[in-house]
Design an enzyme around this catalytic site. Structure first.
Site, PDB file in Angstrom:
ATOM      1  N   PRO A  71      39.251  39.312  28.869  1.00 37.16           N
ATOM      2  CA  PRO A  71      39.113  37.906  28.479  1.00 37.16           C
ATOM      3  C   PRO A  71      37.688  37.377  28.605  1.00 37.16           C
ATOM      4  CG  PRO A  71      41.107  38.207  29.758  1.00 37.16           C
ATOM      5  CD  PRO A  71      40.367  39.518  29.810  1.00 37.16           C
ATOM      6  N   CYS A  72      37.298  36.581  27.609  1.00 41.41           N
ATOM      7  CA  CYS A  72      35.922  36.092  27.554  1.00 41.41           C
ATOM      8  C   CYS A  72      35.684  34.730  28.194  1.00 41.41           C
ATOM      9  CB  CYS A  72      35.438  36.049  26.110  1.00 41.41           C
ATOM     10  SG  CYS A  72      36.349  34.877  25.065  1.00 41.41           S
TER      11      CYS A  72
END
Length: 319
Positions: A71-72
């Site tokens: 996840p960013c």
């Protein structure tokens, strides 16, 4: 060669790995619509729907490649950039999976924000942890447009390779060919219902797209991002305030909106790749994906390095 993919999403990276010759032993993903997308397009894939924090990777020990798009939000400029202080930071769990499986290679991608100075210590920490496990490591910043994707989409890719594999690895070189403009890329989709303004729109949309913004479950909907992004889309003759359910009608007048299929093509997905869910979760799948052409370019170099290292091992044993 085989692979284990973490945070697989809708299959952008998975397609790139597949094109590079990797067979998926398993794909781990927590989002139900994304899992359904993977199952619909590749019924034979082993899709494990669940939380990476609870995933036991030990049954996959010896897999050739561990890959993932963790996840960013912990690193995105659109958020607070909390890094390891963000509960959504999955890098520690990706490293745990590497420790449990000891693959020949690791490939993890993330947003451009991870290259900001504020995360220098964090990147060095990740590299130290993988080097302690016996891997050579490196980071690289790519732009998807350099690999034929009609989008200004910078992505950071981290690789960790067993030392004999690393001897043969080279980062992929950018293509010398410019990607098509948004108008060239989407003209047939805009014209599919005979829209009389399609040719004029094609000439107006004479540049590549700004970055598609998929958003998260907490933030973001079926639109093309915040105000600055919408302004960039407007210069291409695209209304970024929402997504259309279908292409413009023949007598449409005004500024068209993109459909999810158009967004998927901009992201580098093939037209036969189908998505499952309602408009918002589908667009989130598309907008957050790792463009398949970039994933293919990097994983193909990893595959070549693994093959060369294997050939050297065989030669040495024979000698």
């Amino acid at each position: 060669m085989n692979s284990l993919e973490l945070c697989a999403g809708a299959g952008g990276q998975a397609q790139g790995l597949e094109r590079a010759g990797f067979q998926h032993e398993a794909l781990v993903e927590i989002d139900t619509p994304a899992c359904n997308t993977l199952r619909l397009n590749r019924p034979h894939w082993n899709v494990i729907e669940g939380d990476l924090t609870e995933f036991d990777a030990r049954p996959f020990r010896g897999v050739d490649l561990v890959a993932g798009g963790v996840p960013c939000p912990p690193f995105s400029k659109a958020g607070k950039q909390l890094g390891e202080g963000d509960a959504r930071d999955m890098f520690p769990h990706a490293i745990r999976v590497v420790d449990e499986t000891r693959p020949q290679a690791v490939m993890l991608e993330n947003v451009r924000g991870l290259f900001d100075d504020v995360f220098v210590d964090y990147r060095q920490k990740i590299s130290r942890q993988l080097r302690a496990l016996g891997y050579w490591t490196d980071w690289h910043l790519f732009n998807a447009a350099d690999f034929g994707v009609s989008q200004l989409r910078p992505r950071v890719v981290f690789v960790a390779l067993q030392c004999d594999v690393a001897e043969h690895f080279r980062w992929p070189a950018p293509s010398l060919k410019l990607p098509p403009t948004v108008g060239q890329l989407l003209h047939d989709l805009m014209h599919m219902h005979g829209w009389r303004g399609a040719d004029a729109w094609r000439d107006l949309a004479n540049d590549i797209a700004p970055t598609l913004v998929g958003g998260s479950k907490k933030h973001g909907g079926p639109d093309l991002g915040p105000t600055r992004s919408r302004q960039a889309w407007a210069t291409l003759g695209v209304d970024g305030r929402g997504l259309a359910d279908d292409a413009p009608a023949a007598d449409f007048v005004g500024i068209p909106r993109l459909t999810v299929r158009m967004c998927a093509r901009i992201q580098g997905f093939p037209d036969d790749w189908q998505f499952v869910g309602k408009k918002t979760p589908i667009y989130r799948q598309v907008g957050n994906a790792f463009p398949p052409p970039v994933a293919h370019a990097v994983s193909a170099e990893i595959a070549a390095a693994i093959e060369k290292a294997a050939a050297v091992r065989v030669h040495r044993r024979a000698a």
